[in-house]
Design a protein around this motif. Structure first.
Motif, PDB file in Angstrom:
ATOM      1  N   ALA A  81     110.654  60.092  17.529  1.00 31.73           N
ATOM      2  CA  ALA A  81     111.891  60.089  16.736  1.00 31.73           C
ATOM      3  C   ALA A  81     113.026  60.734  17.518  1.00 31.73           C
ATOM      4  CB  ALA A  81     111.664  60.821  15.414  1.00 31.73           C
ATOM      5  N   ALA A  82     112.696  61.767  18.295  1.00 27.55           N
ATOM      6  CA  ALA A  82     113.719  62.459  19.080  1.00 27.55           C
ATOM      7  C   ALA A  82     114.335  61.547  20.132  1.00 27.55           C
ATOM      8  CB  ALA A  82     113.119  63.701  19.736  1.00 27.55           C
ATOM      9  N   VAL A  83     113.498  60.823  20.897  1.00 26.82           N
ATOM     10  CA  VAL A  83     114.070  59.949  21.927  1.00 26.82           C
ATOM     11  C   VAL A  83     114.834  58.783  21.290  1.00 26.82           C
ATOM     12  CG1 VAL A  83     112.378  60.633  23.659  1.00 26.82           C
ATOM     13  CG2 VAL A  83     111.946  58.582  22.283  1.00 26.82           C
ATOM     14  N   ALA A  84     114.410  58.357  20.108  1.00 26.64           N
ATOM     15  CA  ALA A  84     115.173  57.327  19.388  1.00 26.64           C
ATOM     16  C   ALA A  84     116.559  57.840  19.018  1.00 26.64           C
ATOM     17  CB  ALA A  84     114.423  56.898  18.127  1.00 26.64           C
ATOM     18  N   GLY A  85     116.702  59.145  18.934  1.00 27.59           N
ATOM     19  CA  GLY A  85     117.989  59.758  18.605  1.00 27.59           C
ATOM     20  C   GLY A  85     118.718  60.358  19.786  1.00 27.59           C
ATOM     21  N   GLY A  86     118.253  60.107  21.011  1.00 30.32           N
ATOM     22  CA  GLY A  86     118.983  60.591  22.181  1.00 30.32           C
ATOM     23  C   GLY A  86     118.646  62.013  22.604  1.00 30.32           C
ATOM     24  N   ILE A  87     117.563  62.576  22.066  1.00 32.62           N
ATOM     25  CA  ILE A  87     117.103  63.900  22.489  1.00 32.62           C
ATOM     26  C   ILE A  87     116.000  63.699  23.522  1.00 32.62           C
ATOM     27  CG2 ILE A  87     115.895  65.995  21.745  1.00 32.62           C
ATOM     28  CD1 ILE A  87     117.336  65.632  19.020  1.00 32.62           C
ATOM     29  N   THR A  88     116.211  64.210  24.723  1.00 30.06           N
ATOM     30  CA  THR A  88     115.265  63.990  25.820  1.00 30.06           C
ATOM     31  C   THR A  88     114.410  65.215  26.126  1.00 30.06           C
ATOM     32  OG1 THR A  88     117.020  64.522  27.409  1.00 30.06           O
ATOM     33  CG2 THR A  88     116.661  62.190  26.904  1.00 30.06           C
ATOM     34  N   THR A  89     114.800  66.371  25.599  1.00 30.39           N
ATOM     35  CA  THR A  89     114.042  67.605  25.808  1.00 30.39           C
ATOM     36  C   THR A  89     114.088  68.429  24.529  1.00 30.39           C
ATOM     37  OG1 THR A  89     114.582  67.681  28.176  1.00 30.39           O
ATOM     38  CG2 THR A  89     113.891  69.745  27.155  1.00 30.39           C
ATOM     39  N   PHE A  90     112.947  69.027  24.179  1.00 34.05           N
ATOM     40  CA  PHE A  90     112.920  69.900  23.003  1.00 34.05           C
ATOM     41  C   PHE A  90     112.196  71.198  23.319  1.00 34.05           C
ATOM     42  CE2 PHE A  90     109.044  67.305  22.591  1.00 34.05           C
ATOM     43  CZ  PHE A  90     108.070  68.266  22.344  1.00 34.05           C
ATOM     44  N   ILE A  91     112.563  72.232  22.579  1.00 32.37           N
ATOM     45  CA  ILE A  91     111.862  73.516  22.601  1.00 32.37           C
ATOM     46  C   ILE A  91     111.332  73.752  21.200  1.00 32.37           C
ATOM     47  CG2 ILE A  91     112.071  76.005  22.956  1.00 32.37           C
ATOM     48  CD1 ILE A  91     114.326  75.375  24.982  1.00 32.37           C
ATOM     49  N   GLU A  92     110.010  73.876  21.087  1.00 29.88           N
ATOM     50  CA  GLU A  92     109.368  73.906  19.774  1.00 29.88           C
ATOM     51  C   GLU A  92     108.993  75.336  19.393  1.00 29.88           C
ATOM     52  OE1 GLU A  92     106.345  72.756  16.611  1.00 29.88           O
ATOM     53  OE2 GLU A  92     106.075  74.076  18.337  1.00 29.88           O
ATOM     54  N   MET A  93     109.001  75.610  18.080  1.00 33.73           N
ATOM     55  CA  MET A  93     108.836  76.957  17.561  1.00 33.73           C
ATOM     56  C   MET A  93     107.360  77.310  17.309  1.00 33.73           C
ATOM     57  SD  MET A  93     111.914  78.120  17.605  1.00 33.73           S
ATOM     58  CE  MET A  93     112.191  77.103  19.060  1.00 33.73           C
ATOM     59  N   PRO A  94     107.054  78.610  17.199  1.00 34.30           N
ATOM     60  CA  PRO A  94     105.651  79.047  17.161  1.00 34.30           C
ATOM     61  C   PRO A  94     105.003  79.089  15.788  1.00 34.30           C
ATOM     62  CG  PRO A  94     107.080  80.960  17.308  1.00 34.30           C
ATOM     63  CD  PRO A  94     107.965  79.750  17.384  1.00 34.30           C
ATOM     64  N   ASN A  95     105.738  78.789  14.701  1.00 37.06           N
ATOM     65  CA  ASN A  95     105.175  78.984  13.351  1.00 37.06           C
ATOM     66  C   ASN A  95     104.369  77.770  12.890  1.00 37.06           C
ATOM     67  OD1 ASN A  95     107.746  77.764  13.319  1.00 37.06           O
ATOM     68  ND2 ASN A  95     108.083  78.292  11.181  1.00 37.06           N
ATOM     69  N   THR A  96     103.335  77.481  13.684  1.00 37.04           N
ATOM     70  CA  THR A  96     102.364  76.437  13.348  1.00 37.04           C
ATOM     71  C   THR A  96     101.098  77.123  12.808  1.00 37.04           C
ATOM     72  OG1 THR A  96     101.806  76.471  15.704  1.00 37.04           O
ATOM     73  CG2 THR A  96     103.206  74.676  14.945  1.00 37.04           C
ATOM     74  N   VAL A  97     100.018  76.350  12.639  1.00 39.20           N
ATOM     75  CA  VAL A  97      98.759  76.926  12.151  1.00 39.20           C
ATOM     76  C   VAL A  97      97.634  76.532  13.113  1.00 39.20           C
ATOM     77  CG1 VAL A  97      97.136  77.059  10.225  1.00 39.20           C
ATOM     78  CG2 VAL A  97      99.579  76.745   9.769  1.00 39.20           C
ATOM     79  N   PRO A  98      97.122  77.454  13.954  1.00 41.54           N
ATOM     80  CA  PRO A  98      97.512  78.862  14.011  1.00 41.54           C
ATOM     81  C   PRO A  98      98.862  79.045  14.702  1.00 41.54           C
ATOM     82  CG  PRO A  98      95.915  78.385  15.727  1.00 41.54           C
ATOM     83  CD  PRO A  98      96.025  77.133  14.892  1.00 41.54           C
ATOM     84  N   GLN A  99      99.441  80.222  14.501  1.00 49.03           N
ATOM     85  CA  GLN A  99     100.714  80.544  15.133  1.00 49.03           C
ATOM     86  C   GLN A  99     100.533  80.758  16.631  1.00 49.03           C
ATOM     87  OE1 GLN A  99     101.310  84.029  12.834  1.00 49.03           O
ATOM     88  NE2 GLN A  99     101.986  82.936  11.006  1.00 49.03           N
ATOM     89  N   ALA A 100     101.531  80.364  17.383  1.00 47.79           N
ATOM     90  CA  ALA A 100     101.462  80.498  18.845  1.00 47.79           C
ATOM     91  C   ALA A 100     101.837  81.918  19.243  1.00 47.79           C
ATOM     92  CB  ALA A 100     102.374  79.486  19.514  1.00 47.79           C
ATOM     93  N   THR A 101     100.918  82.857  18.969  1.00 45.54           N
ATOM     94  CA  THR A 101     101.160  84.276  19.213  1.00 45.54           C
ATOM     95  C   THR A 101     100.203  84.869  20.233  1.00 45.54           C
ATOM     96  OG1 THR A 101      99.802  84.810  17.277  1.00 45.54           O
ATOM     97  CG2 THR A 101     102.194  84.659  16.940  1.00 45.54           C
ATOM     98  N   THR A 102      99.430  83.992  20.907  1.00 48.57           N
ATOM     99  CA  THR A 102      98.622  84.401  22.060  1.00 48.57           C
ATOM    100  C   THR A 102      98.841  83.386  23.174  1.00 48.57           C
ATOM    101  OG1 THR A 102      96.612  83.120  21.566  1.00 48.57           O
ATOM    102  CG2 THR A 102      96.837  85.284  20.491  1.00 48.57           C
ATOM    103  N   ILE A 103      98.577  83.801  24.402  1.00 49.46           N
ATOM    104  CA  ILE A 103      98.765  82.907  25.548  1.00 49.46           C
ATOM    105  C   ILE A 103      97.893  81.663  25.398  1.00 49.46           C
ATOM    106  CG2 ILE A 103      98.576  82.678  28.045  1.00 49.46           C
ATOM    107  CD1 ILE A 103     100.761  84.626  27.239  1.00 49.46           C
ATOM    108  N   ASP A 104      96.656  81.842  24.979  1.00 46.29           N
ATOM    109  CA  ASP A 104      95.739  80.705  24.860  1.00 46.29           C
ATOM    110  C   ASP A 104      96.231  79.696  23.833  1.00 46.29           C
ATOM    111  OD1 ASP A 104      94.098  81.762  26.783  1.00 46.29           O
ATOM    112  OD2 ASP A 104      92.627  82.594  25.364  1.00 46.29           O
TER     113      ASP A 104
END
Length: 446
Positions: A81-104
């Motif tokens: 959807a992003a490339v369909a809208g002209g976005i070629t790079t994104f930075i995604e946030m850590p509040n997923t499940v599990p949260q991205a709060t460790t290096i692994d």
């Protein structure tokens, strides 16, 4: 080698608009000139007379919901959807499940994106009240930065211990991005609203619950702490005119240690839109008044606000169609952000040169991204061709988000993304997503 020649485009780059050609070989831009001759018989030629050629948008704040929340979205669906809208790079946030709060856990997300992403990518590492030791292990040259929630939002990652917060600001060399809303103010306002209305609070009360006061209290404290500690601070999604005065318009972006972002929805909608859009425009921070919107536009043009992003944060319609206290905040935006912003160019809110600065050049400077964000020889060919006079209407049938809806449904945009290039490959061609996984992990010059 993939070779594409874009002819006669209106090239928007580094504060100028000029007619010319761009030659792409493999992943890179190899030539920019007024007229370039075809070099090989298999060169694809794209005639772009009357069309804009811009560097692809670098969206510094998205929530693609993977892992753990894939009923809402995935890296694959939302990057397409992003490339369909002209976005070629994104930075995604850590509040997923599990949260991205460790290096692994963070590297698990990178591995998933390497397999599935249509756009280039990086991820924020998530800070909490108790993971400072892990934060200090993060290599600033490998990830976009650190995300701290100073007000609670989706994911329950609130950092509310002032001693821990100061320690993080003092010790990390990561760029710190923050969600600023004062939690105690919000709790008090919400309790008063529940006392008056019960659970079914009118959605129009959202900007009074997540108020100007809540935003300013938190943003001002974050800015003060950054000045005290010398931390590199980036304040996400400003929503009030008052907050913009906290930021400097005098310095060049490369010399700023404290920067700010505004999102498309805060530049487009106002509190008057709750009557028709309801919870579909329930975001944190809240969409506020027309005066706030005007103040954000002024600050953007003055240079107090440095970057425009989306805060793309999809939920299902079933989830959004709830009473106020149960309807989650957030909505899908990556597919329509660039075209919505070009609508603002048409209305005189911002020049096309300034827009490209805020969506491409400045994110590249701010995050020190290597070889992206500009139309330059030797840079990766992350490019977008836009027809400024091709009206179309957003409908359910042409929405690419997994959630299947958009707050822009029924809106007619005058401009349309025709082609999107990611690393020299055409990934979007006149309504068709062509390549599913051409994105690369972005690199940094830090």
């Amino acid at each position: 080698m993939n070779t594409v020649l874009i002819k006669n485009a209106m090239i928007v780059n580094e504060g100028k608009v000029f007619n010319g050609d761009v030659l792409i070989e493999g992943e890179y831009i190899v030539e920019i000139d007024k007229s370039i001759s075809v070099k090989t018989a298999d060169t694809r030629i794209i005639e772009a007379d009357g069309l804009y050629l811009i560097p692809g948008m670098i969206d510094d704040q998205v929530h693609f919901r993977e892992p753990g929340l894939t009923h809402k979205a995935t890296i694959k669906t939302e990057s397409q959807a992003a490339v369909a809208g002209g976005i070629t790079t994104f930075i995604e946030m850590p509040n997923t499940v599990p949260q991205a709060t460790t290096i692994d856990l963070l590297e698990d997300k990178f591995a998933k994106a390497a397999k599935d992403s249509a756009a280039n990518y990086s991820f924020m590492f998530g800070g909490t009240n108790d993971n400072l030791e892990e934060i200090l292990k993060v290599d600033k040259n490998k990830v976009a930065g650190l995300k701290l929630f100073l007000g609670s939002s989706t994911g329950n990652m609130l950092v509310d211990n002032p001693e821990i917060l100061e320690e993080i600001f003092s010790k990390t060399d990561l760029l710190i991005s923050v969600h600023c809303e004062d939690e105690e103010t919000i709790k008090r306002n919400l309790a008063e609203a529940i006392k008056e209305f019960g659970e079914d609070i009118p959605i129009e009360k959202h900007p009074l619950i997540r108020s100007e006061e809540a935003c300013y209290l938190s943003s001002s404290k974050a800015v003060e702490l950054a000045k005290k500690t010398g931390a590199r601070l980036h304040v996400f999604h400003l929503s009030t005119a008052k907050e913009t005065k906290l930021f400097d318009k005098r310095k060049a972006l490369k010399d700023k240690k404290i920067t700010a972002e505004v999102c498309v929805h805060h530049l487009w909608f106002t509190d008057e839109d709750y009557a028709t859009k309801g919870t579909k425009i329930k975001w944190n921070p809240a969409v506020k008044t027309a005066a706030d919107r005007d103040g954000l536009w002024q600050a953007l043009n003055e240079g107090r606000i440095d970057v425009i992003a989306t805060d793309h944060a999809p939920h299902t319609l079933e989830e959004k169609d709830n009473v106020y206290t149960k309807a989650p905040s957030g909505g899908p935006l990556v597919q329509h952000a660039v075209e919505a912003l070009f609508e603002m160019v048409n209305k005189g809110r911002i020049t096309v040169e300034k827009l490209v600065e805020k969506i491409a050049h400045n994110p590249a400077i701010l995050f020190q991204i290597k070889e992206r964000g500009y139309i330059r020889k030797g840079y990766k060919a992350d490019l977008v061709i836009i027809d400024p006079n091709s009206p179309w209407t957003v409908t359910k049938e042409n929405i690419a988000y997994k959630c299947g809806w958009s707050p822009f449904e029924g809106t007619t945009f005058k401009s349309r993304v025709k082609y999107t290039f990611v690393n020299g490959q055409i990934v979007y061609d006149n309504g068709r997503i062509l390549e599913a996984n051409k994105g690369q992990r972005i690199e940094f010059d830090r």
